[in-house]
Design an enzyme around this catalytic site. Structure first.
Site, PDB file in Angstrom:
ATOM      1  N   HIS A 276       0.829  -1.206   0.000  1.00 21.35           N
ATOM      2  CA  HIS A 276       0.000   0.000   0.000  1.00 21.35           C
ATOM      3  C   HIS A 276       0.863   1.256   0.000  1.00 21.35           C
ATOM      4  O   HIS A 276       1.810   1.387   0.763  1.00 21.35           O
ATOM      5  CB  HIS A 276      -1.031   0.000   1.134  1.00 21.35           C
ATOM      6  CG  HIS A 276      -0.479  -0.012   2.529  1.00 21.35           C
ATOM      7  ND1 HIS A 276      -0.145   1.134   3.211  1.00 21.35           N
ATOM      8  CD2 HIS A 276      -0.249  -1.039   3.388  1.00 21.35           C
ATOM      9  CE1 HIS A 276       0.266   0.830   4.433  1.00 21.35           C
ATOM     10  NE2 HIS A 276       0.220  -0.489   4.564  1.00 21.35           N
ATOM     11  N   GLU A 322      -4.964   1.940   2.492  1.00 24.78           N
ATOM     12  CA  GLU A 322      -5.038   0.754   3.353  1.00 24.78           C
ATOM     13  C   GLU A 322      -5.191   1.152   4.813  1.00 24.78           C
ATOM     14  O   GLU A 322      -5.916   0.498   5.567  1.00 24.78           O
ATOM     15  CB  GLU A 322      -3.776  -0.111   3.174  1.00 24.78           C
ATOM     16  CG  GLU A 322      -3.817  -1.442   3.908  1.00 24.78           C
ATOM     17  CD  GLU A 322      -3.295  -1.393   5.335  1.00 24.78           C
ATOM     18  OE1 GLU A 322      -3.458  -2.397   6.047  1.00 24.78           O
ATOM     19  OE2 GLU A 322      -2.725  -0.354   5.743  1.00 24.78           O
ATOM     20  N   GLU A 323      -4.528   2.222   5.215  1.00 24.97           N
ATOM     21  CA  GLU A 323      -4.448   2.554   6.635  1.00 24.97           C
ATOM     22  C   GLU A 323      -5.790   2.973   7.235  1.00 24.97           C
ATOM     23  O   GLU A 323      -6.067   2.656   8.387  1.00 24.97           O
ATOM     24  CB  GLU A 323      -3.418   3.670   6.866  1.00 24.97           C
ATOM     25  CG  GLU A 323      -1.976   3.284   6.557  1.00 24.97           C
ATOM     26  CD  GLU A 323      -1.397   2.247   7.515  1.00 24.97           C
ATOM     27  OE1 GLU A 323      -2.148   1.719   8.361  1.00 24.97           O
ATOM     28  OE2 GLU A 323      -0.199   1.969   7.411  1.00 24.97           O
ATOM     29  N   HIS A 420       3.526   2.874  12.662  1.00 23.89           N
ATOM     30  CA  HIS A 420       2.590   3.984  12.877  1.00 23.89           C
ATOM     31  C   HIS A 420       3.145   5.078  13.781  1.00 23.89           C
ATOM     32  O   HIS A 420       2.380   5.731  14.498  1.00 23.89           O
ATOM     33  CB  HIS A 420       1.275   3.471  13.475  1.00 23.89           C
ATOM     34  CG  HIS A 420       0.502   2.573  12.565  1.00 23.89           C
ATOM     35  ND1 HIS A 420      -0.713   2.018  12.926  1.00 23.89           N
ATOM     36  CD2 HIS A 420       0.749   2.127  11.306  1.00 23.89           C
ATOM     37  CE1 HIS A 420      -1.175   1.274  11.929  1.00 23.89           C
ATOM     38  NE2 HIS A 420      -0.293   1.326  10.931  1.00 23.89           N
TER      39      HIS A 420
END
Length: 454
Positions: A276, A322-323, A420
């Site tokens: 992604h 995607e996140e 993250h």
């Protein structure tokens, strides 16, 4: 008797030659990749010249143009953009929290969770209640009204698989605000999803339920979480003040980026490779998922560098969003699944650019055994552990059509140290480990492209 033995030997020669050819090509992938370490060059371009790439941001659109140009430059037969509508969440400039004891304030290291609403400008102040499960939250009842719920369930340190440990803790991040709001809480703080003990908060997606009030949600560093726990053990009450300026705007148009090398014999059978392109707005998105992006591009580059022409089409997809929404994967499956061609397998890299150990496979027994038969080729780069169960979030929507799902499994012990957070920068990625993952994907996709899975 001699004639029978001679015939038997002659019958084996073509099989031996085919086997030697595959080994030779696998070694060529290895040599070409390790000589150039070009995956790392690509990752430098993506992380340094573009940076973090949150869906809906200007940086993500810069990444789209970078991906398109890069795929064109390596000589793909076709390169195109697939339109996708994506969410547009903005962190804002304010994200801070303090413990409040009279006029004395102690700052805590926090960051808003992706999708959270902001607080009023003056913030939200409330007494803290520590919990480790949703059952504990539900049991609070009216006691939770107006309070700040502090989710403090750490990773299970006994789990060898960091992914399994993450899976055992992450629901407090994804659903914590919903469950706290059910009992009238004003906000939530969630222990960061990491094994590391440091003062860096880790963001990630959280969700709301439209039938339940929305309350602000933030991650707190593990050092901060341990501090709050200790304070609650020694004091009758702990008061916390939180201020967030994050906001969700209207969805915006964006793109998946797609490039392919067309198959010479069975072009309508597609081997998909992907990662992604988006990332969170913390750090540079180097491991998550810049590594998977550049590895997926490198597979096609290595094939072109070796002047190979696969029998089946090998396609790289750089997925959007995607996140915080998975719109890229869902849109791709809707647009292309079963239309004019068949995805026989989809391979995703989304667990960091660490040394590859093997692949996880979700497929029927016949396809699984066929994929496992290529382990001797993957042993060349130490990635020969083929296990049941694998895939990826972006390729998941293709599974309904019977596509075999494969996920690259690297050594992930450090992955959630960076995941993250501001720690996810290119200096945490080792060039050889990153390239070995790309080579493993190239060997596997080439072998499947030559033999298929039937």
């Amino acid at each position: 008797m001699l004639m029978r033995k001679t015939c038997a030997v002659l019958l084996l020669i073509p099989l031996i030659l085919v086997s030697q050819s595959k080994v030779e090509i696998a070694n060529q992938f290895k040599d070409k990749g390790l000589e150039s370490l070009y995956s790392y060059t690509l990752l430098q371009e993506l992380t340094v010249t573009v940076g973090s790439r949150l869906s809906g941001s200007k940086n993500y659109e810069k990444a789209v143009q970078w991906g398109k140009k890069t795929l064109q430059n390596i000589g793909c037969d076709s390169v195109w953009l697939e339109p996708v509508m994506v969410p547009h969440w903005v962190r804002g400039e304010v994200e801070e929290a303090f413990t409040v004891n009279g006029k004395v304030k102690k700052k805590l290291s926090i960051c808003a969770l992706g999708g959270s609403i902001g607080t009023p400008k003056k913030g939200i102040t409330g007494d803290l209640i520590e919990v480790r499960s949703f059952e504990e939250v539900a049991a609070l009842g009216i006691k939770a009204k107006g309070k700040i719920i502090f989710y403090n369930r750490p990773f299970d340190a006994t789990k060898v698989s960091t992914g399994e440990a993450y899976g055992g803790a992450v629901n407090q991040r994804s659903r914590g605000a919903i469950e706290a709001a059910r009992v009238g809480a004003a906000a939530v703080l969630v222990r960061s999803m990491t094994n590391a003990i440091d003062d860096e908060p880790h963001t990630g997606m959280m969700n709301y339920n439209d039938s339940i009030p929305k309350i602000p949600a933030a991650a707190i560093s593990t050092v901060g979480a341990n501090y709050l726990h200790d304070q609650l053990q020694t004091k009758k009450s702990v008061t916390v003040e939180i201020r967030l300026s994050c906001v969700t705007l209207s969805d915006v148009p964006s793109s998946n980026v797609i490039g392919e090398i067309k198959g010479s014999e069975v072009p309508n059978e597609v081997i998909l490779i992907g990662g992604h392109l988006d990332s969170w707005d913390k750090g540079q998105g180097a491991h998550d998922d810049g590594s998977g992006v550049v590895q997926s591009i490198e597979v096609l580059r290595l094939i072109k560098e070796l002047n190979l022409r696969p029998k089946r089409t090998i396609r790289t997809v750089l997925f959007a969003n995607e996140e915080n929404g998975l719109k890229g994967g869902r849109t791709y499956a809707s647009d292309y699944n079963g239309k004019k061609f068949e995805h026989i397998v989809a391979i995703e890299s989304d667990f960091g650019g660490f040394a590859p150990l093997g692949f996880g496979v979700s497929a029927d027994s016949i396809k699984f055994e066929k994929i496992k038969s290529f382990s001797s080729l993957l042993e060349i780069v130490g990635a020969d552990r083929i296990k049941r169960g694998g895939g990826g979030a972006d390729i998941g929507p293709l599974a309904a059509s019977g596509t075999a799902m494969i996920g690259l499994n690297p050594d992930s012990q450090k992955y959630f140290d960076y995941h993250h957070s501001n720690h996810d920068t290119i200096d945490k990625v080792h060039p050889r480990e990153l390239e070995l993952g790309a080579i493993a994907m190239a060997i596997l996709s080439w072998a499947i492209g030559e033999e298929g899975l039937k």
